[in-house]
Design an enzyme around this catalytic site. Structure first.
Site, PDB file in Angstrom:
ATOM      1  N   LYS A 170       3.559  12.295  37.770  1.00 46.24           N
ATOM      2  CA  LYS A 170       2.182  12.114  38.263  1.00 46.24           C
ATOM      3  C   LYS A 170       2.143  11.829  39.768  1.00 46.24           C
ATOM      4  O   LYS A 170       1.098  11.964  40.388  1.00 46.24           O
ATOM      5  CB  LYS A 170       1.534  10.899  37.581  1.00 46.24           C
ATOM      6  CG  LYS A 170       1.124  11.095  36.153  1.00 46.24           C
ATOM      7  CD  LYS A 170       0.501   9.815  35.597  1.00 46.24           C
ATOM      8  CE  LYS A 170       0.251   9.932  34.116  1.00 46.24           C
ATOM      9  NZ  LYS A 170       0.697   8.749  33.371  1.00 46.24           N
ATOM     10  N   SER A 208       2.411   8.628  24.818  1.00 48.27           N
ATOM     11  CA  SER A 208       2.460  10.051  24.435  1.00 48.27           C
ATOM     12  C   SER A 208       3.843  10.423  23.918  1.00 48.27           C
ATOM     13  O   SER A 208       3.994  11.395  23.187  1.00 48.27           O
ATOM     14  CB  SER A 208       2.149  10.950  25.635  1.00 48.27           C
ATOM     15  OG  SER A 208       0.843  10.725  26.072  1.00 48.27           O
ATOM     16  N   TYR A 209       4.872   9.649  24.369  1.00 49.02           N
ATOM     17  CA  TYR A 209       6.263   9.989  24.021  1.00 49.02           C
ATOM     18  C   TYR A 209       6.938   8.758  23.436  1.00 49.02           C
ATOM     19  O   TYR A 209       6.939   7.697  24.080  1.00 49.02           O
ATOM     20  CB  TYR A 209       7.004  10.494  25.268  1.00 49.02           C
ATOM     21  CG  TYR A 209       6.274  11.644  25.916  1.00 49.02           C
ATOM     22  CD1 TYR A 209       6.341  12.920  25.356  1.00 49.02           C
ATOM     23  CD2 TYR A 209       5.480  11.439  27.035  1.00 49.02           C
ATOM     24  CE1 TYR A 209       5.637  13.973  25.915  1.00 49.02           C
ATOM     25  CE2 TYR A 209       4.773  12.491  27.601  1.00 49.02           C
ATOM     26  CZ  TYR A 209       4.859  13.748  27.038  1.00 49.02           C
ATOM     27  OH  TYR A 209       4.144  14.786  27.594  1.00 49.02           O
ATOM     28  N   HIS A 265       9.817   3.572  27.355  1.00 46.07           N
ATOM     29  CA  HIS A 265       9.752   3.766  28.807  1.00 46.07           C
ATOM     30  C   HIS A 265       8.730   2.813  29.403  1.00 46.07           C
ATOM     31  O   HIS A 265       7.781   2.402  28.745  1.00 46.07           O
ATOM     32  CB  HIS A 265       9.427   5.224  29.143  1.00 46.07           C
ATOM     33  CG  HIS A 265       8.168   5.734  28.516  1.00 46.07           C
ATOM     34  ND1 HIS A 265       8.125   6.227  27.237  1.00 46.07           N
ATOM     35  CD2 HIS A 265       6.902   5.800  28.970  1.00 46.07           C
ATOM     36  CE1 HIS A 265       6.893   6.590  26.933  1.00 46.07           C
ATOM     37  NE2 HIS A 265       6.120   6.330  27.972  1.00 46.07           N
ATOM     38  N   TRP A 316      12.334  16.556  27.296  1.00 43.93           N
ATOM     39  CA  TRP A 316      12.394  16.247  28.745  1.00 43.93           C
ATOM     40  C   TRP A 316      13.071  14.897  28.985  1.00 43.93           C
ATOM     41  O   TRP A 316      13.768  14.719  29.991  1.00 43.93           O
ATOM     42  CB  TRP A 316      10.996  16.302  29.366  1.00 43.93           C
ATOM     43  CG  TRP A 316      10.043  15.225  28.917  1.00 43.93           C
ATOM     44  CD1 TRP A 316       9.240  15.250  27.815  1.00 43.93           C
ATOM     45  CD2 TRP A 316       9.803  13.962  29.555  1.00 43.93           C
ATOM     46  NE1 TRP A 316       8.517  14.081  27.720  1.00 43.93           N
ATOM     47  CE2 TRP A 316       8.838  13.274  28.780  1.00 43.93           C
ATOM     48  CE3 TRP A 316      10.287  13.342  30.705  1.00 43.93           C
ATOM     49  CZ2 TRP A 316       8.363  12.006  29.118  1.00 43.93           C
ATOM     50  CZ3 TRP A 316       9.817  12.078  31.045  1.00 43.93           C
ATOM     51  CH2 TRP A 316       8.859  11.421  30.259  1.00 43.93           C
ATOM     52  N   ASP A 357       7.685   9.317  38.630  1.00 42.59           N
ATOM     53  CA  ASP A 357       6.911   9.926  37.551  1.00 42.59           C
ATOM     54  C   ASP A 357       6.353  11.263  38.045  1.00 42.59           C
ATOM     55  O   ASP A 357       6.073  11.428  39.238  1.00 42.59           O
ATOM     56  CB  ASP A 357       5.750   8.987  37.183  1.00 42.59           C
ATOM     57  CG  ASP A 357       5.069   9.386  35.900  1.00 42.59           C
ATOM     58  OD1 ASP A 357       5.280   8.697  34.891  1.00 42.59           O
ATOM     59  OD2 ASP A 357       4.312  10.389  35.894  1.00 42.59           O
TER      60      ASP A 357
HETATM   61  P1  M7G Z   1       3.300   7.885  28.157  1.00 41.61           P
HETATM   62  O1  M7G Z   1       2.749   6.521  28.147  1.00 41.61           O
HETATM   63  O2  M7G Z   1       4.195   8.259  27.014  1.00 41.61           O
HETATM   64  O3  M7G Z   1       2.204   8.999  28.209  1.00 41.61           O
HETATM   65  O4  M7G Z   1       4.077   8.047  29.542  1.00 41.61           O
HETATM   66  P2  M7G Z   1       0.970   9.292  29.149  1.00 41.61           P
HETATM   67  O5  M7G Z   1       0.924   8.283  30.240  1.00 41.61           O
HETATM   68  O6  M7G Z   1       1.253  10.706  29.641  1.00 41.61           O
HETATM   69  O7  M7G Z   1      -0.186   9.235  28.207  1.00 41.61           O
HETATM   70  C1  M7G Z   1       4.916   9.110  29.837  1.00 41.61           C
HETATM   71  C2  M7G Z   1       5.054   9.175  31.346  1.00 41.61           C
HETATM   72  O8  M7G Z   1       6.069  10.091  31.672  1.00 41.61           O
HETATM   73  C3  M7G Z   1       3.779   9.637  32.032  1.00 41.61           C
HETATM   74  O9  M7G Z   1       3.462   8.774  33.106  1.00 41.61           O
HETATM   75  C4  M7G Z   1       4.132  11.054  32.508  1.00 41.61           C
HETATM   76  O10 M7G Z   1       3.477  11.421  33.709  1.00 41.61           O
HETATM   77  C5  M7G Z   1       5.635  10.972  32.702  1.00 41.61           C
HETATM   78  N1  M7G Z   1       6.312  12.259  32.501  1.00 41.61           N
HETATM   79  C6  M7G Z   1       6.077  13.138  31.509  1.00 41.61           C
HETATM   80  N2  M7G Z   1       6.932  14.197  31.613  1.00 41.61           N
HETATM   81  C7  M7G Z   1       6.942  15.337  30.705  1.00 41.61           C
HETATM   82  C8  M7G Z   1       7.750  13.968  32.689  1.00 41.61           C
HETATM   83  C9  M7G Z   1       8.846  14.696  33.265  1.00 41.61           C
HETATM   84  O11 M7G Z   1       9.274  15.755  32.807  1.00 41.61           O
HETATM   85  N3  M7G Z   1       9.429  14.111  34.353  1.00 41.61           N
HETATM   86  C10 M7G Z   1       8.977  12.934  34.903  1.00 41.61           C
HETATM   87  N4  M7G Z   1       9.599  12.459  35.988  1.00 41.61           N
HETATM   88  N5  M7G Z   1       7.950  12.232  34.364  1.00 41.61           N
HETATM   89  C11 M7G Z   1       7.334  12.743  33.261  1.00 41.61           C
END
Ligand code: M7G
Length: 305
Positions: free
Chosen positions: A173, A238-239, A243, A141, A171
């Site tokens: 969220k 998580s990723y 970021h 993604w 985001d």
């Molecule tokens: P993280 O700290 O890696 O993980 O942040 P966590 O906060 O989920 O534990 C990743 C951020 O990317 C999170 O705030 C997610 O809500 C956001 N996010 C994840 N995905 C798969 C997407 C997406 O496809 N599009 C957008 N715009 N945000 C995403």
């Protein structure tokens, strides 16, 4: 098929099998289910009140039925049905993950958390090799956003330079309406920073420029002042592609994402590497980890209590 039609189809076909998590504080429920026999996760979150509506409308426009629970002296308490409409005042935010992997299901499930003390040795022997296994499909993604134009209609800011550039966008969220809950994400173009462990003194100017740009652009785009933004990274994220979370300081918190033990202010990161360039390579980092996280078993095997 358009994405809008697709989400209707996902909703129609979703067969719930198990409640993964409910939270009365954030008014969310996460449901595991199946779509055409394949795992899917649906999460529902009740939206906040639209302050402009609440301030102006008579109660008759906000609620359409009231059921008294009881009263005593000057106190009355009751239940009410909210009048909501999808355009201006939707009732809930609905997210799907489909197909949902085992990792997704574990991530969104209820779990016991532990505090981890990650020494540089634990990082080198266990965490770094683990991170190396997390870079393929898991962050597709991210590459879709950076290199394939996905979500580009929503970009708040984009700089294309392969080393210094980044994308700033809402985001997933965020409901994109509730300013107090403003939640954006900045994804950098460069692919050589997996987490804060890779940040060192050579990144100071780079990070400072990104921070200044985020604060400037967000305060021009939304009614949120530059000094009302909380800019932070997660450890563990998580990723594993660098970021930055960009969140209104008024955000009441969502799950554990704003917690000490997970969120680190980016200003603190910059100050630390200004003082000690290899700060994040040398020190023990403390953070929370859920038992469902694939890293937990590995960390435990290494002797972590
Ligand atoms: P993280 O700290 O890696 O993980 O942040 P966590 O906060 O989920 O534990 C990743 C951020 O990317 C999170 O705030 C997610 O809500 C956001 N996010 C994840 N995905 C798969 C997407 C997406 O496809 N599009 C957008 N715009 N945000 C995403």
């Amino acid at each position: 098929m358009s994405s809008s039609m697709l989400i209707h189809e996902l909703a129609a076909k979703f067969v719930p099998t198990q409640i993964l998590k409910t939270d009365t504080q954030t008014k969310t429920v996460v449901i595991l289910g199946a779509i055409d026999g394949v795992n899917a996760i649906a999460s529902l979150e009740k939206t906040a009140f639209a302050i402009s509506e609440v301030g102006q409308a008579t109660l008759g426009k906000l609620v359409d039925s009231i059921l008294l629970i009881n009263n005593n002296d000057v106190y009355f308490w009751s239940l009410a049905n909210l009048i909501q409409d999808l355009e201006r005042n939707p009732g809930a935010k609905l997210n799907f993950i489909y197909p949902a992997s085992e990792t997704h299901i574990r991530k969104y499930g209820l779990q016991v958390h532990h505090m981890v003390a990650e020494t540089p040795e634990l990082y080198n022997e266990v965490v770094e090799p683990f991170i190396a296994t997390q870079k393929g499909d898991r962050i597709q993604w991210v590459y879709n956003i950076l290199f394939k134009g996905k979500e580009s209609e929503s970009f708040v800011h984009h700089e294309a330079d392969p080393t210094l550039g980044f994308v700033l966008l809402p985001d997933m969220k965020w409901d994109r309406n509730t300013m107090d809950a403003l939640y954006l994400i900045t994804i950098v173009n460069r692919t050589d920073i997996a987490s804060v462990r890779d940040i060192n003194g050579s990144h100071v100017d780079y990070l400072q420029e990104i921070l200044a740009k985020i604060r400037h652009v967000v305060s021009l785009t939304y009614p949120v002042a530059a000094n009302q933004l909380r800019l932070f990274v997660h450890y563990q994220p998580s990723y594993y592609h660098f970021h930055i979370h960009v969140v209104n300081v008024a955000h009441p918190g969502l799950g554990d994402g704003l917690n000490v033990g997970k969120a680190i202010l980016l200003d603190d990161v910059i100050e630390n590497v200004k003082l000690v360039p290899d700060y994040y390579q040398r020190r023990t980092l403390y953070y929370q980890l859920g038992e469902n996280h694939a890293l937990w078993e590995k960390v435990k095997e290494h002797g972590q209590k």
